[in-house]
Design a protein around this motif. Sequence first.
Motif, PDB file in Angstrom:
ATOM      1  N   GLU A  54       0.818  -1.207   0.000  1.00 54.15           N
ATOM      2  CA  GLU A  54       0.000   0.000   0.000  1.00 54.15           C
ATOM      3  C   GLU A  54       0.852   1.259   0.000  1.00 54.15           C
ATOM      4  OE1 GLU A  54      -3.838   1.891   2.407  1.00 54.15           O
ATOM      5  OE2 GLU A  54      -2.615   0.318   3.352  1.00 54.15           O
ATOM      6  N   LYS A  58       0.563   4.182  -2.810  1.00 53.09           N
ATOM      7  CA  LYS A  58       0.128   5.525  -2.425  1.00 53.09           C
ATOM      8  C   LYS A  58       1.194   6.576  -2.762  1.00 53.09           C
ATOM      9  CE  LYS A  58      -3.966   4.912  -0.463  1.00 53.09           C
ATOM     10  NZ  LYS A  58      -5.187   5.598  -0.963  1.00 53.09           N
ATOM     11  N   ASP A  76      -8.491   7.415  -4.780  1.00 50.46           N
ATOM     12  CA  ASP A  76      -8.088   6.383  -3.821  1.00 50.46           C
ATOM     13  C   ASP A  76      -8.800   5.059  -4.075  1.00 50.46           C
ATOM     14  OD1 ASP A  76      -6.450   8.223  -2.649  1.00 50.46           O
ATOM     15  OD2 ASP A  76      -7.763   8.629  -0.938  1.00 50.46           O
TER      16      ASP A  76
END
Length: 417
Positions: A54, A58, A76
């Motif tokens: 993650e 990101k 997102d």
Amino acid sequence: MAAGLASAPRVHAEGSDLLKIGIIGCGGRGMGAVRNNFDAVENTQLVAMGDMFEDRAKNAQGAIKEAMGDRVDVPDSRVFHGFDNYKGVIEASDVVLIACASRFHPFYTKTAVEAGKHVFCEKPHGIDSLGVHVTLEAAELAAEKGTALVSGLCYRYDTLRREAVEQIRNGLIGDVNAIQCDYVRSPYSMLKRVEGWSELEYQFRNWYHFTWLSGDEIMQSLLHNLDSMLWILNEETPVSCYGIGGRSAMYVPEYGDWFDHTAVIYDFADGKRIYGMTRGVDKCYYSNMDVIHGTKGRCVYHATDTPYITDLAGKEIWRPAAPRQRDMYVQEHYDMINSIMSGTPINDGQRMAKTTMVAVLGMIASRNGQQVSYQELFDSGFTFGPAEDAFKPDMTPPVAPEENGLYPVAKPGTTVY
């Protein structure tokens, strides 16, 4: 816009029709592929991103948005992570870019093609013969569905190399009788372990240096050279290969279980040979070079430099008249998108599989110390494993560090595949 070619508008790629792209693998090569695509054409937009981790997904989401602005539309909800990250990217995209741990390239490619999506996949296209067979299945499906399947083996998209190959085809160097390939360089980034990482997470974050995830140095470097040479040899494959390899310098845990040097000799049915060499060690001589030896002369490639041809005495007799129009990393995306929009999608699948299988042959021969048959290894279905359904967050990786912190390395003459 529908992903299948049957519903794609037959217009030039510089038209107004938008293609949605998604990236699986948010490391340096993945983000590089997105930028190459944006540099190639104007009618693509990044809409989905996926990565095993993650934090990496990101971070890449923020960086690419800042750099590329309106070319990026990735909320997102379309940033995916974990072992299933590829599913969301494939669903959201028209064109899927794959640049993650090499172990997954064939499976993700086939899954995307099954969904009717166009695919650009980084090399290698498998790390074992089982993976090569999956890539072949994907190639056949892409042909049936009319979708593009483009390889990250980018040397064939170098316009100056294309000119050189044409000169070779026209007989300027005579009959090819031997080829030298080398790719010796510093190792790819080696990550030190961070407190809190599990053994599995560490190996995935440092995947270049674990054979079960990357396929070793031949698959990551020399593969490019081998692809160029098979191109010159009209896709002829070797009968067998033998070689040497091992660990001579990089005695650190970060180097995983990779060999830091390999040399291989490929034998062809008519007596030709390819002599290949790799090394990934710091503070050593760098070379990425191919020399095609013919009965009348030689053709020389130095990585991305301008190729040239000499006679047998070393006098230059040919060099391209004009520079490249665009970088080969950009050219492959330019050609891919234009092929989609024109209704004539590129399908590199057969050569993707064949070149990868030749590299697998050299990798196995160097690691077990034997002369290995191309056909026998191809037919064997050999795999490093584990099976696709075994990849879970709590799985135990197939290699583990020994008491000294180092990982066990294959021993030619002892290791059996």
